[in-house]
Design a protein around this motif. Structure first.
Motif, PDB file in Angstrom:
ATOM      1  N   ILE A 193     -17.565 -16.784   2.901  1.00  0.00           N
ATOM      2  CA  ILE A 193     -18.751 -17.648   2.867  1.00  0.00           C
ATOM      3  C   ILE A 193     -18.474 -18.897   2.042  1.00  0.00           C
ATOM      4  CG2 ILE A 193     -21.151 -17.802   2.113  1.00  0.00           C
ATOM      5  CD1 ILE A 193     -21.418 -14.812   2.721  1.00  0.00           C
ATOM      6  N   LEU A 194     -17.987 -18.703   0.810  1.00  0.00           N
ATOM      7  CA  LEU A 194     -17.709 -19.854  -0.048  1.00  0.00           C
ATOM      8  C   LEU A 194     -16.495 -20.632   0.440  1.00  0.00           C
ATOM      9  CD1 LEU A 194     -18.413 -18.411  -3.614  1.00  0.00           C
ATOM     10  CD2 LEU A 194     -19.917 -19.720  -2.118  1.00  0.00           C
ATOM     11  N   TRP A 195     -15.542 -19.939   1.088  1.00  0.00           N
ATOM     12  CA  TRP A 195     -14.389 -20.652   1.650  1.00  0.00           C
ATOM     13  C   TRP A 195     -14.839 -21.626   2.736  1.00  0.00           C
ATOM     14  CZ3 TRP A 195     -12.362 -20.898   6.607  1.00  0.00           C
ATOM     15  CH2 TRP A 195     -11.123 -21.524   6.723  1.00  0.00           C
ATOM     16  N   CYS A 196     -15.741 -21.194   3.606  1.00  0.00           N
ATOM     17  CA  CYS A 196     -16.277 -22.080   4.644  1.00  0.00           C
ATOM     18  C   CYS A 196     -16.983 -23.276   4.016  1.00  0.00           C
ATOM     19  CB  CYS A 196     -17.238 -21.320   5.550  1.00  0.00           C
ATOM     20  SG  CYS A 196     -16.468 -20.115   6.646  1.00  0.00           S
ATOM     21  N   ALA A 197     -17.775 -23.015   2.974  1.00  0.00           N
ATOM     22  CA  ALA A 197     -18.489 -24.100   2.302  1.00  0.00           C
ATOM     23  C   ALA A 197     -17.511 -25.088   1.678  1.00  0.00           C
ATOM     24  CB  ALA A 197     -19.424 -23.524   1.245  1.00  0.00           C
ATOM     25  N   GLU A 198     -16.465 -24.573   1.054  1.00  0.00           N
ATOM     26  CA  GLU A 198     -15.475 -25.441   0.419  1.00  0.00           C
ATOM     27  C   GLU A 198     -14.801 -26.352   1.432  1.00  0.00           C
ATOM     28  OE1 GLU A 198     -11.297 -24.969  -2.086  1.00  0.00           O
ATOM     29  OE2 GLU A 198     -12.738 -23.306  -2.058  1.00  0.00           O
ATOM     30  N   GLU A 199     -14.402 -25.792   2.551  1.00  0.00           N
ATOM     31  CA  GLU A 199     -13.735 -26.594   3.579  1.00  0.00           C
ATOM     32  C   GLU A 199     -14.673 -27.646   4.172  1.00  0.00           C
ATOM     33  OE1 GLU A 199     -10.398 -26.441   4.499  1.00  0.00           O
ATOM     34  OE2 GLU A 199     -10.396 -25.297   2.632  1.00  0.00           O
ATOM     35  N   ALA A 200     -15.938 -27.269   4.375  1.00  0.00           N
ATOM     36  CA  ALA A 200     -16.896 -28.216   4.954  1.00  0.00           C
ATOM     37  C   ALA A 200     -17.178 -29.357   3.989  1.00  0.00           C
ATOM     38  CB  ALA A 200     -18.191 -27.482   5.300  1.00  0.00           C
ATOM     39  N   LEU A 201     -17.307 -29.056   2.697  1.00  0.00           N
ATOM     40  CA  LEU A 201     -17.568 -30.119   1.719  1.00  0.00           C
ATOM     41  C   LEU A 201     -16.363 -31.040   1.593  1.00  0.00           C
ATOM     42  CD1 LEU A 201     -19.344 -28.001  -1.042  1.00  0.00           C
ATOM     43  CD2 LEU A 201     -20.388 -29.822   0.315  1.00  0.00           C
ATOM     44  N   ARG A 202     -15.178 -30.481   1.578  1.00  0.00           N
ATOM     45  CA  ARG A 202     -13.980 -31.309   1.432  1.00  0.00           C
ATOM     46  C   ARG A 202     -13.786 -32.230   2.636  1.00  0.00           C
ATOM     47  NH1 ARG A 202     -10.866 -27.712  -0.127  1.00  0.00           N
ATOM     48  NH2 ARG A 202     -10.761 -28.286  -2.322  1.00  0.00           N
ATOM     49  N   ALA A 203     -14.174 -31.777   3.811  1.00  0.00           N
ATOM     50  CA  ALA A 203     -14.020 -32.616   5.010  1.00  0.00           C
ATOM     51  C   ALA A 203     -14.891 -33.863   4.943  1.00  0.00           C
ATOM     52  CB  ALA A 203     -14.355 -31.801   6.255  1.00  0.00           C
ATOM     53  N   GLY A 204     -16.035 -33.776   4.265  1.00  0.00           N
ATOM     54  CA  GLY A 204     -16.887 -34.949   4.100  1.00  0.00           C
ATOM     55  C   GLY A 204     -17.517 -35.457   5.374  1.00  0.00           C
ATOM     56  N   CYS A 205     -17.666 -34.600   6.381  1.00  0.00           N
ATOM     57  CA  CYS A 205     -18.231 -35.041   7.654  1.00  0.00           C
ATOM     58  C   CYS A 205     -19.681 -34.617   7.836  1.00  0.00           C
ATOM     59  CB  CYS A 205     -17.380 -34.527   8.815  1.00  0.00           C
ATOM     60  SG  CYS A 205     -17.198 -32.732   8.854  1.00  0.00           S
ATOM     61  N   LEU A 206     -20.233 -33.900   6.856  1.00  0.00           N
ATOM     62  CA  LEU A 206     -21.617 -33.435   6.942  1.00  0.00           C
ATOM     63  C   LEU A 206     -22.346 -33.821   5.656  1.00  0.00           C
ATOM     64  CD1 LEU A 206     -20.850 -29.852   8.276  1.00  0.00           C
ATOM     65  CD2 LEU A 206     -21.903 -31.690   9.601  1.00  0.00           C
TER      66      LEU A 206
ATOM     67  N   LEU B 111     -15.281 -29.540  -6.855  1.00  0.00           N
ATOM     68  CA  LEU B 111     -14.112 -30.382  -6.587  1.00  0.00           C
ATOM     69  C   LEU B 111     -14.048 -30.760  -5.106  1.00  0.00           C
ATOM     70  CD1 LEU B 111     -11.433 -28.565  -8.771  1.00  0.00           C
ATOM     71  CD2 LEU B 111     -12.528 -30.773  -9.227  1.00  0.00           C
ATOM     72  N   ALA B 112     -14.407 -29.819  -4.235  1.00  0.00           N
ATOM     73  CA  ALA B 112     -14.409 -30.123  -2.798  1.00  0.00           C
ATOM     74  C   ALA B 112     -15.455 -31.175  -2.464  1.00  0.00           C
ATOM     75  CB  ALA B 112     -14.660 -28.840  -2.003  1.00  0.00           C
ATOM     76  N   ALA B 113     -16.641 -31.079  -3.077  1.00  0.00           N
ATOM     77  CA  ALA B 113     -17.679 -32.077  -2.833  1.00  0.00           C
ATOM     78  C   ALA B 113     -17.255 -33.453  -3.339  1.00  0.00           C
ATOM     79  CB  ALA B 113     -18.985 -31.641  -3.502  1.00  0.00           C
ATOM     80  N   GLU B 114     -16.570 -33.478  -4.483  1.00  0.00           N
ATOM     81  CA  GLU B 114     -16.052 -34.743  -5.012  1.00  0.00           C
ATOM     82  C   GLU B 114     -15.037 -35.332  -4.045  1.00  0.00           C
ATOM     83  OE1 GLU B 114     -16.557 -36.631  -7.579  1.00  0.00           O
ATOM     84  OE2 GLU B 114     -17.717 -35.472  -9.033  1.00  0.00           O
ATOM     85  N   ALA B 115     -14.135 -34.491  -3.529  1.00  0.00           N
ATOM     86  CA  ALA B 115     -13.126 -34.964  -2.589  1.00  0.00           C
ATOM     87  C   ALA B 115     -13.763 -35.479  -1.307  1.00  0.00           C
ATOM     88  CB  ALA B 115     -12.134 -33.843  -2.277  1.00  0.00           C
ATOM     89  N   GLY B 116     -14.838 -34.841  -0.876  1.00  0.00           N
ATOM     90  CA  GLY B 116     -15.515 -35.272   0.342  1.00  0.00           C
ATOM     91  C   GLY B 116     -16.147 -36.632   0.228  1.00  0.00           C
ATOM     92  N   MET B 117     -16.376 -37.097  -0.999  1.00  0.00           N
ATOM     93  CA  MET B 117     -16.949 -38.429  -1.193  1.00  0.00           C
ATOM     94  C   MET B 117     -16.009 -39.521  -0.676  1.00  0.00           C
ATOM     95  SD  MET B 117     -19.980 -38.311  -2.906  1.00  0.00           S
ATOM     96  CE  MET B 117     -20.109 -39.708  -4.032  1.00  0.00           C
ATOM     97  N   ALA B 118     -14.709 -39.229  -0.650  1.00  0.00           N
ATOM     98  CA  ALA B 118     -13.730 -40.224  -0.213  1.00  0.00           C
ATOM     99  C   ALA B 118     -13.596 -40.300   1.303  1.00  0.00           C
ATOM    100  CB  ALA B 118     -12.371 -39.909  -0.834  1.00  0.00           C
ATOM    101  N   ALA B 119     -14.176 -39.356   2.010  1.00  0.00           N
ATOM    102  CA  ALA B 119     -14.101 -39.360   3.471  1.00  0.00           C
ATOM    103  C   ALA B 119     -14.994 -40.456   4.041  1.00  0.00           C
ATOM    104  CB  ALA B 119     -14.521 -38.001   4.014  1.00  0.00           C
ATOM    105  N   PRO B 120     -14.688 -40.915   5.258  1.00  0.00           N
ATOM    106  CA  PRO B 120     -15.497 -42.001   5.844  1.00  0.00           C
ATOM    107  C   PRO B 120     -16.902 -41.591   6.258  1.00  0.00           C
ATOM    108  CG  PRO B 120     -13.842 -41.209   7.403  1.00  0.00           C
ATOM    109  CD  PRO B 120     -13.544 -40.550   6.103  1.00  0.00           C
ATOM    110  N   GLY B 121     -17.195 -40.308   6.297  1.00  0.00           N
ATOM    111  CA  GLY B 121     -18.511 -39.849   6.719  1.00  0.00           C
ATOM    112  C   GLY B 121     -19.530 -39.927   5.607  1.00  0.00           C
ATOM    113  N   PRO B 122     -20.687 -39.295   5.790  1.00  0.00           N
ATOM    114  CA  PRO B 122     -21.738 -39.301   4.770  1.00  0.00           C
ATOM    115  C   PRO B 122     -21.292 -38.553   3.522  1.00  0.00           C
ATOM    116  CG  PRO B 122     -22.271 -37.737   6.496  1.00  0.00           C
ATOM    117  CD  PRO B 122     -21.069 -38.486   6.980  1.00  0.00           C
ATOM    118  N   ALA B 123     -21.739 -38.989   2.355  1.00  0.00           N
ATOM    119  CA  ALA B 123     -21.399 -38.310   1.108  1.00  0.00           C
ATOM    120  C   ALA B 123     -21.971 -36.898   1.134  1.00  0.00           C
ATOM    121  CB  ALA B 123     -21.942 -39.097  -0.081  1.00  0.00           C
ATOM    122  N   PRO B 124     -21.139 -35.877   0.941  1.00  0.00           N
ATOM    123  CA  PRO B 124     -21.613 -34.491   1.093  1.00  0.00           C
ATOM    124  C   PRO B 124     -22.375 -34.007  -0.126  1.00  0.00           C
ATOM    125  CG  PRO B 124     -19.315 -34.491   0.483  1.00  0.00           C
ATOM    126  CD  PRO B 124     -19.705 -35.938   0.636  1.00  0.00           C
ATOM    127  N   LEU B 125     -23.144 -32.968   0.107  1.00  0.00           N
ATOM    128  CA  LEU B 125     -23.926 -32.311  -0.935  1.00  0.00           C
ATOM    129  C   LEU B 125     -23.968 -30.834  -0.603  1.00  0.00           C
ATOM    130  CD1 LEU B 125     -27.361 -33.541  -2.283  1.00  0.00           C
ATOM    131  CD2 LEU B 125     -27.088 -31.184  -1.575  1.00  0.00           C
TER     132      LEU B 125
END
Length: 206
Positions: A94-107, A128-142
């Motif tokens: 469950i948390l692994w899926c969340a980590e990958e989704a936040l790091r992708a920064g597409c949601l 850390l994954a949410a921070e990394a997702g901020m650098a993606a071109p998509g919306p800033a994740p939360l």
């Protein structure tokens, strides 16, 4: 040679997701919601993320948990057609899926239904994954953790408790900010008004 340990440069304000009734959740961070009304809080956040033009919302829940958000019930808060559901078969996934989704920064929002309180290390990994997702071109994740009981996930940016507080002929909830890095504890009475969801601040101690 002396070196300053604390910087005097003011901390840069983070982009935030504005929820109805004036509440804000910092993006690039992971927050926590607990209490019997935590799914309503998540629905409010989902609707706010959709209205902000951020795209679809990912909702992660264990595969063995048969209760799912009812599309008819969600319509008042968010567009159920823009919710993506993931149902891992193992609790550790469950948390692994969340980590990958936040790091992708597409949601813009990843909602995570936790079976038990997550430990500090997994929550830090999510941050850390949410921070990394901020650098993606998509919306800033939360990220939003939905925790059982009174909550208490260590490492969450904020912790909110929501419970029904309905009155005759009026639907309402009691929302409490139990913990936040920047704001003091507070509680509000939420209810539907002509202009949408209204919030009344309760004085501390009431």
């Amino acid at each position: 040679m002396t070196r300053a340990l604390l910087s005097r440069v003011p901390e840069r304000a983070r982009p935030a997701l504005a929820l109805p009734a004036g509440f804000r959740l910092d993006r690039g961070r992971v927050h926590e919601a607990c209490g019997p009304g935590r799914h309503v809080f998540a629905a409010l956040a989902a609707g706010a993320a959709q209205q902000a033009g951020g795209g679809d919302v990912l909702w992660i829940a264990p595969e063995w948990e048969r209760d799912r958000p009812n599309p008819q019930g969600l319509c008042r808060f968010a567009d159920p057609g823009r919710l993506l559901f993931a149902t891992p078969r193992r609790e550790e996934d469950i948390l692994w899926c969340a980590e990958e989704a936040l790091r992708a920064g597409c949601l813009p929002l990843v909602v995570v239904e936790c079976v038990t309180l997550p430990a500090l290390t997994p929550v830090r990994r999510l941050q850390l994954a949410a921070e990394a997702g901020m650098a993606a071109p998509g919306p800033a994740p939360l990220g939003l953790l939905l925790t059982p009981g009174a909550g208490g996930a260590r490492g969450a940016e904020t912790r909110w408790h929501m419970a029904p507080a309905h009155r005759p002929g009026a639907e309402g909830w009691l929302l409490e900010r139990l913990r936040a890095r920047r704001d003091p504890p507070a509680r509000w009475q939420l209810g539907w008004g002509r202009g949408g969801l209204d919030a009344i601040l309760h004085p501390r101690g009431t």
